[in-house]
Design a protein around this motif. Sequence first.
Motif, PDB file in Angstrom:
ATOM      1  N   ARG A 168      12.190 -14.020  34.110  1.00  0.00           N
ATOM      2  CA  ARG A 168      13.362 -13.605  34.869  1.00  0.00           C
ATOM      3  C   ARG A 168      13.884 -14.851  35.561  1.00  0.00           C
ATOM      4  NH1 ARG A 168      11.884 -14.339  39.816  1.00  0.00           N
ATOM      5  NH2 ARG A 168       9.737 -14.023  40.427  1.00  0.00           N
ATOM      6  N   VAL A 169      15.107 -14.776  36.060  1.00  0.00           N
ATOM      7  CA  VAL A 169      15.690 -15.916  36.762  1.00  0.00           C
ATOM      8  C   VAL A 169      14.779 -16.300  37.925  1.00  0.00           C
ATOM      9  CG1 VAL A 169      17.606 -16.634  38.250  1.00  0.00           C
ATOM     10  CG2 VAL A 169      18.061 -15.372  36.148  1.00  0.00           C
ATOM     11  N   GLY A 170      14.512 -17.581  38.040  1.00  0.00           N
ATOM     12  CA  GLY A 170      13.726 -18.068  39.171  1.00  0.00           C
ATOM     13  C   GLY A 170      12.253 -18.201  38.867  1.00  0.00           C
ATOM     14  N   SER A 201      22.031 -13.852  40.732  1.00  0.00           N
ATOM     15  CA  SER A 201      20.746 -13.809  40.023  1.00  0.00           C
ATOM     16  C   SER A 201      19.567 -14.274  40.892  1.00  0.00           C
ATOM     17  CB  SER A 201      20.808 -14.599  38.712  1.00  0.00           C
ATOM     18  OG  SER A 201      21.144 -15.949  38.960  1.00  0.00           O
ATOM     19  N   GLY A 202      19.857 -14.839  42.075  1.00  0.00           N
ATOM     20  CA  GLY A 202      18.760 -15.188  42.985  1.00  0.00           C
ATOM     21  C   GLY A 202      18.489 -14.119  44.027  1.00  0.00           C
ATOM     22  N   ARG A 253      19.043 -23.513  44.136  1.00  0.00           N
ATOM     23  CA  ARG A 253      19.746 -24.709  43.654  1.00  0.00           C
ATOM     24  C   ARG A 253      20.670 -25.304  44.713  1.00  0.00           C
ATOM     25  NH1 ARG A 253      19.941 -21.783  38.701  1.00  0.00           N
ATOM     26  NH2 ARG A 253      22.135 -21.206  38.893  1.00  0.00           N
ATOM     27  N   ASN A 310      11.560 -15.924  46.604  1.00  0.00           N
ATOM     28  CA  ASN A 310      11.928 -15.245  45.362  1.00  0.00           C
ATOM     29  C   ASN A 310      13.088 -14.257  45.527  1.00  0.00           C
ATOM     30  OD1 ASN A 310      10.042 -15.853  43.008  1.00  0.00           O
ATOM     31  ND2 ASN A 310       8.621 -15.624  44.697  1.00  0.00           N
ATOM     32  N   ASP A 360      16.814 -20.518  40.923  1.00  0.00           N
ATOM     33  CA  ASP A 360      17.907 -19.553  40.966  1.00  0.00           C
ATOM     34  C   ASP A 360      19.071 -20.174  41.741  1.00  0.00           C
ATOM     35  OD1 ASP A 360      17.943 -18.821  43.827  1.00  0.00           O
ATOM     36  OD2 ASP A 360      16.030 -17.852  43.452  1.00  0.00           O
ATOM     37  N   TRP A 364      25.652 -13.914  37.385  1.00  0.00           N
ATOM     38  CA  TRP A 364      25.074 -15.259  37.477  1.00  0.00           C
ATOM     39  C   TRP A 364      24.870 -15.638  38.951  1.00  0.00           C
ATOM     40  CZ3 TRP A 364      22.908 -18.584  34.197  1.00  0.00           C
ATOM     41  CH2 TRP A 364      22.792 -19.922  34.573  1.00  0.00           C
TER      42      TRP A 364
END
Lengths: 291, 176
Positions: A190-192, B147-148, A108, B61, A104, B144
């Motif tokens: 899902r993202v990640g 999104s984390g 990154r 996460n 994600d 975007w």
Amino acid sequence: MYPSRFRYEAPRSLEEAIELLRLGGGEAKVLAGGQSLVPMLKLRFASPEMVVDINNIAGLDYHRVDPDGTIRIGALCRHADLENSAILHAHQPTMAAAAPVIADPIVRNRGTLVGSLCHADPQGDWASVMIALGGSIIAQGPNGRRSIPVADFVKGPFQNVLAFDELAIEAVVPAPKGVVNGGYLKLERRVGDFATVGVAIALESSSGVIIRAGIGLTGVGGTTINAIEAAKALIGGPLTAESIANAGDLAAQGAQPRTDHRGSATYKRHIVRTFVVRILDGVVESMERAA
Amino acid sequence: MTSLNEEVFPEQASDIPVRTVTITVNGEKRSANVEPRLLLAHLLRQGFKMTGTHTGCDTTNCGACTVLFDGKPIKSCTMLAVQADGHDVMTIEGLASASELHPIQEGFKDEHGLQCGFCTPGMMLTAKALLDVNPNPTEDEIRWALSGNLCRCTGYQNIVKSVLWAAVKLRGQAAN
């Protein structure tokens, strides 16, 4: 969650880092981005006696293209650097497509490509990309440097071939001999999340004829899969509807997916085929645009 | 100087030396003696008593523990405190000035960008990092960038609206 106790060292030079690894005698772990290592320390899947943090070593955060077209990525180049890289967008479409779908956006900012390759998770995206590109790792040890093809770098899940006193300092993508094309597609819940399926394709062509092809598959085997048969089938001719469909079938056959909570084996094979076709269709379009 | 080891690891009895770290937290230099295994999130919360940084999943996460590390969002549950030595960390406590909400906080208030509030510190700091480099983001760019960071309450819609709201306000301030 707390990691087990470890000694922490933050060397300022490669030589110092390698000396620490030598002294660690196999009980030391290298910390770069830490986005896999720190979670493993916390879960105590890893309990090294020493952590050698290389983040204070200057001059490892680069990525660049040599005049001959060789791409070099330093051990501290973060995924985010590659995601925002004008160099990759101009020169290396497979890597440019993969960089934004690693983990994600927050991960990154820390995680590194070289660290990800060393971590050797069969679900890792970069391993597929580097296998498709025929890339290699430069390792430095007490007796100098050596180059190891990524295809030979991984011994098994979470195991690489580095000696305990060797440090991976750079990833290298060899200079292309033709026009470069390719892509990376990843299906994730899902993202990640780890990839349900990832497909990396790297092509080189000359006058529309494919002269080099590499296909790497993520998440559909106990290790990253080098889909050699599918890649071979593309070499020596132009991309046609027939050759594309054939490559998709061969890649799906080469995959070794297992049914799990991310999907059935049949479904994953289907996605491999679909992604191969989708990437290659995209390549045909971009070749037509360029022509 | 704050000594943390007794507090965070009461059973402390080891031959591993503690290290002194000095971190600029929200513009102020803070020092602490830490065991190498102490996580940055724990130093901030238990050591510096700055509990605005939340630990949610503790597994890299969810993004509730997001702080800005030299201006970029990172997950503080996934960094050792010793790694932050000599670096600049911004937590949610550093976002507002003493008397006034930051425009991002105002946006979350006005657009109902939070319900339980657990993910909010991380959301706001990630949004700040985005708006620092991209003052006029599209809705897609906001989604975007965020999104984390996971939210289990809002369905994200109002969080995105909050960031858009803040972007407008910040651009207005910059123009004046």
